[in-house]
Design a protein around this motif. Structure first.
Motif, PDB file in Angstrom:
ATOM      1  N   PRO A  15       0.843  -1.200   0.000  1.00  0.00           N
ATOM      2  CA  PRO A  15       0.000   0.000   0.000  1.00  0.00           C
ATOM      3  C   PRO A  15       0.876   1.247   0.000  1.00  0.00           C
ATOM      4  O   PRO A  15       1.981   1.206   0.561  1.00  0.00           O
ATOM      5  N   ASP A  16       0.464   2.373  -0.605  1.00  0.00           N
ATOM      6  CA  ASP A  16      -0.842   2.473  -1.227  1.00  0.00           C
ATOM      7  C   ASP A  16      -0.759   2.320  -2.741  1.00  0.00           C
ATOM      8  O   ASP A  16      -1.699   2.660  -3.463  1.00  0.00           O
ATOM      9  N   GLY A  17       0.370   1.826  -3.213  1.00  0.00           N
ATOM     10  CA  GLY A  17       0.508   1.540  -4.632  1.00  0.00           C
ATOM     11  C   GLY A  17       0.773   2.741  -5.520  1.00  0.00           C
ATOM     12  O   GLY A  17       0.719   2.627  -6.746  1.00  0.00           O
ATOM     13  N   PHE A 172      -3.647  -1.497 -13.183  1.00  0.00           N
ATOM     14  CA  PHE A 172      -3.593  -0.697 -11.965  1.00  0.00           C
ATOM     15  C   PHE A 172      -4.944  -0.872 -11.286  1.00  0.00           C
ATOM     16  O   PHE A 172      -5.986  -0.703 -11.927  1.00  0.00           O
ATOM     17  N   SER A 173      -4.935  -1.180 -10.004  1.00  0.00           N
ATOM     18  CA  SER A 173      -6.168  -1.460  -9.279  1.00  0.00           C
ATOM     19  C   SER A 173      -6.500  -0.293  -8.356  1.00  0.00           C
ATOM     20  O   SER A 173      -5.881  -0.122  -7.305  1.00  0.00           O
ATOM     21  N   GLY A 174      -7.466   0.537  -8.792  1.00  0.00           N
ATOM     22  CA  GLY A 174      -7.950   1.611  -7.949  1.00  0.00           C
ATOM     23  C   GLY A 174      -7.114   2.863  -7.958  1.00  0.00           C
ATOM     24  O   GLY A 174      -7.293   3.722  -7.086  1.00  0.00           O
ATOM     25  N   LEU A 175      -6.216   2.998  -8.905  1.00  0.00           N
ATOM     26  CA  LEU A 175      -5.463   4.236  -9.057  1.00  0.00           C
ATOM     27  C   LEU A 175      -5.141   4.457 -10.533  1.00  0.00           C
ATOM     28  O   LEU A 175      -5.320   3.563 -11.357  1.00  0.00           O
ATOM     29  N   THR A 176      -4.684   5.659 -10.851  1.00  0.00           N
ATOM     30  CA  THR A 176      -4.556   6.073 -12.239  1.00  0.00           C
ATOM     31  C   THR A 176      -3.487   5.266 -12.966  1.00  0.00           C
ATOM     32  O   THR A 176      -2.336   5.199 -12.524  1.00  0.00           O
ATOM     33  N   PRO A 177      -3.831   4.645 -14.095  1.00  0.00           N
ATOM     34  CA  PRO A 177      -2.827   3.902 -14.858  1.00  0.00           C
ATOM     35  C   PRO A 177      -1.889   4.837 -15.608  1.00  0.00           C
ATOM     36  O   PRO A 177      -2.161   6.028 -15.778  1.00  0.00           O
ATOM     37  N   LEU A 178      -0.782   4.261 -16.061  1.00  0.00           N
ATOM     38  CA  LEU A 178       0.267   5.020 -16.739  1.00  0.00           C
ATOM     39  C   LEU A 178       0.669   4.291 -18.007  1.00  0.00           C
ATOM     40  O   LEU A 178       1.028   3.114 -17.960  1.00  0.00           O
ATOM     41  N   GLN A 200      -8.903 -15.984 -12.557  1.00  0.00           N
ATOM     42  CA  GLN A 200      -9.752 -15.893 -11.375  1.00  0.00           C
ATOM     43  C   GLN A 200      -9.105 -15.036 -10.287  1.00  0.00           C
ATOM     44  O   GLN A 200      -9.777 -14.646  -9.333  1.00  0.00           O
ATOM     45  N   HIS A 201      -7.823 -14.789 -10.425  1.00  0.00           N
ATOM     46  CA  HIS A 201      -7.082 -13.955  -9.489  1.00  0.00           C
ATOM     47  C   HIS A 201      -6.120 -13.103 -10.308  1.00  0.00           C
ATOM     48  O   HIS A 201      -5.369 -13.636 -11.127  1.00  0.00           O
ATOM     49  N   VAL A 202      -6.141 -11.791 -10.102  1.00  0.00           N
ATOM     50  CA  VAL A 202      -5.235 -10.883 -10.798  1.00  0.00           C
ATOM     51  C   VAL A 202      -4.419 -10.129  -9.761  1.00  0.00           C
ATOM     52  O   VAL A 202      -4.971  -9.476  -8.863  1.00  0.00           O
ATOM     53  N   VAL A 203      -3.086 -10.232  -9.889  1.00  0.00           N
ATOM     54  CA  VAL A 203      -2.172  -9.430  -9.085  1.00  0.00           C
ATOM     55  C   VAL A 203      -1.773  -8.236  -9.935  1.00  0.00           C
ATOM     56  O   VAL A 203      -1.020  -8.387 -10.906  1.00  0.00           O
ATOM     57  N   PRO A 204      -2.299  -7.049  -9.637  1.00  0.00           N
ATOM     58  CA  PRO A 204      -1.958  -5.876 -10.447  1.00  0.00           C
ATOM     59  C   PRO A 204      -0.555  -5.388 -10.120  1.00  0.00           C
ATOM     60  O   PRO A 204       0.026  -5.759  -9.088  1.00  0.00           O
ATOM     61  N   GLY A 205      -0.020  -4.539 -10.970  1.00  0.00           N
ATOM     62  CA  GLY A 205       1.278  -3.947 -10.675  1.00  0.00           C
ATOM     63  C   GLY A 205       1.232  -3.000  -9.500  1.00  0.00           C
ATOM     64  O   GLY A 205       2.224  -2.810  -8.790  1.00  0.00           O
ATOM     65  N   HIS A 206       0.056  -2.396  -9.274  1.00  0.00           N
ATOM     66  CA  HIS A 206      -0.154  -1.454  -8.166  1.00  0.00           C
ATOM     67  C   HIS A 206      -1.586  -1.598  -7.693  1.00  0.00           C
ATOM     68  O   HIS A 206      -2.507  -1.720  -8.505  1.00  0.00           O
ATOM     69  N   GLY A 207      -1.784  -1.546  -6.382  1.00  0.00           N
ATOM     70  CA  GLY A 207      -3.124  -1.580  -5.822  1.00  0.00           C
ATOM     71  C   GLY A 207      -3.542  -2.966  -5.366  1.00  0.00           C
ATOM     72  O   GLY A 207      -2.814  -3.947  -5.522  1.00  0.00           O
ATOM     73  N   PRO A 208      -4.742  -3.072  -4.780  1.00  0.00           N
ATOM     74  CA  PRO A 208      -5.212  -4.322  -4.200  1.00  0.00           C
ATOM     75  C   PRO A 208      -5.429  -5.429  -5.233  1.00  0.00           C
ATOM     76  O   PRO A 208      -5.677  -5.170  -6.414  1.00  0.00           O
ATOM     77  N   LEU A 209      -5.354  -6.677  -4.751  1.00  0.00           N
ATOM     78  CA  LEU A 209      -5.635  -7.830  -5.597  1.00  0.00           C
ATOM     79  C   LEU A 209      -7.069  -7.772  -6.120  1.00  0.00           C
ATOM     80  O   LEU A 209      -7.965  -7.226  -5.475  1.00  0.00           O
TER      81      LEU A 209
END
Length: 301
Positions: A15-17, A172-178, A200-209
């Motif tokens: 956090p907070d990514g 990007f999960s819940g924040l602005t992508p780049l 079924q499960h995504v681990v983003p580069g930033h932000g929550p699963l």
């Protein structure tokens, strides 16, 4: 912290990514570990490696992959054991080899990140399109989206048996992508490509699963953001506005609450450059992002 995604598969979620604060991962199987990315700084990477060692005691880190060249995912590479085989996409390897920011971060961020005792370490193996590796009996498919997206050298780590996708900064999960070093339409195509894998499960580069029913709405919101960038760029170019002027004139609407909102400027620079068939001026884009914020971009790295 190290979160268990499914048995033997773990996500290092920081956090907070926001700027320079990434996610990474580990796949443990057959008495060995495969890592997905490192972290920006010595301190953060050492915490990640310590957590992996506690989760898989005595298991060597036999292989690792970098999902792209950006320093938040790669600068900790030099803290991996010398015996670890490091993998990256061929464009990513060259970009990290010539990356100047590891040698001294420019003052676009505040506080200016201190990387600590890290040195440049580039992949030992480069991948063009795809490569399958194994951690014990767990198959890990390293896949390139087929063109520029977040960068020109993206890879995802897809575990088909477990339906787990380490997406790197394609998500990007819940924040602005780049996407200012990649492609806005390419980032949109990458969303469809990743959805087609059926994770079924995504681990983003930033932000929550992202899990299960959370994935499709998150991908759709990212798609709407990219459409918004393209529409804003088209309107701005038609009105004779610069990317900074277009960013100042637009209403971020549903995306206004996302952290790192200044990335609208960087993403518009990419959209303008692509529309003009020109190369992006990275320094000018970063200067404009700072101007849009009214000061350096905040970081907690």
């Amino acid at each position: 912290m190290l979160e268990t995604v499914v048995p033997g598969v773990h996500a290092w979620v920081q956090p907070d990514g926001t700027w320079w604060v990434n996610n990474a991962g580990a796949v443990a199987g057959g008495g060995e570990v495969f890592l997905v990315d490192t972290c920006a700084t010595e301190a953060r990477t050492r915490r990640f490696l310590a957590a992996v060692a506690e989760t898989a005691p005595g298991a060597p880190i036999r292989m690792a992959v970098n999902t792209h060249q950006h320093g938040d995912h790669t600068y900790g590479n030099s803290l991996l054991p010398e015996s670890t085989v490091l993998i990256g996409q061929e464009h990513m390897r060259e970009a990290l080899r010539t990356d100047p920011i590891i040698d001294g971060c420019p003052p676009f961020w505040q506080p200016v990140p201190d990387w600590g005792d890290v040195t440049r370490r580039v992949p030992d193996i480069s991948v063009r399109d795809r490569l399958t590796v194994y951690a014990g009996g767990t198959a890990i498919e390293l896949l390139h989206p087929g063109g520029p997206a977040h960068t020109t050298g993206d890879l995802v780590a897809w575990l088909p048996g477990e339906r787990v996708l380490f997406a790197g900064d394609l998500v990007f999960s819940g924040l602005t992508p780049l996407v200012f070093m990649g492609s806005v339409p390419g980032a949109m195509r990458a969303l469809d490509w990743m959805a087609g894998l059926g994770p079924q499960h995504v681990v983003p580069g930033h932000g929550p699963l992202l899990r299960g029913d959370e994935i499709a709405p998150a991908f759709e919101m990212l798609r709407r953001y990219y459409e918004f960038v393209l529409e804003t760029a088209a309107a701005g170019r038609a009105a004779g506005r610069t990317p900074l002027e277009a960013a100042r004139a637009c209403d971020l609407g549903e995306f206004a609450a996302w952290a790192d909102a200044e990335r609208i400027v960087l993403n518009l620079h990419r959209a303008y450059a692509d529309a003009d068939g020109a190369e992006i001026d990275l320094i000018a884009a970063l200067c404009d992002a700072v101007a849009w914020r009214g000061g350096p971009m905040p970081t907690s790295v």
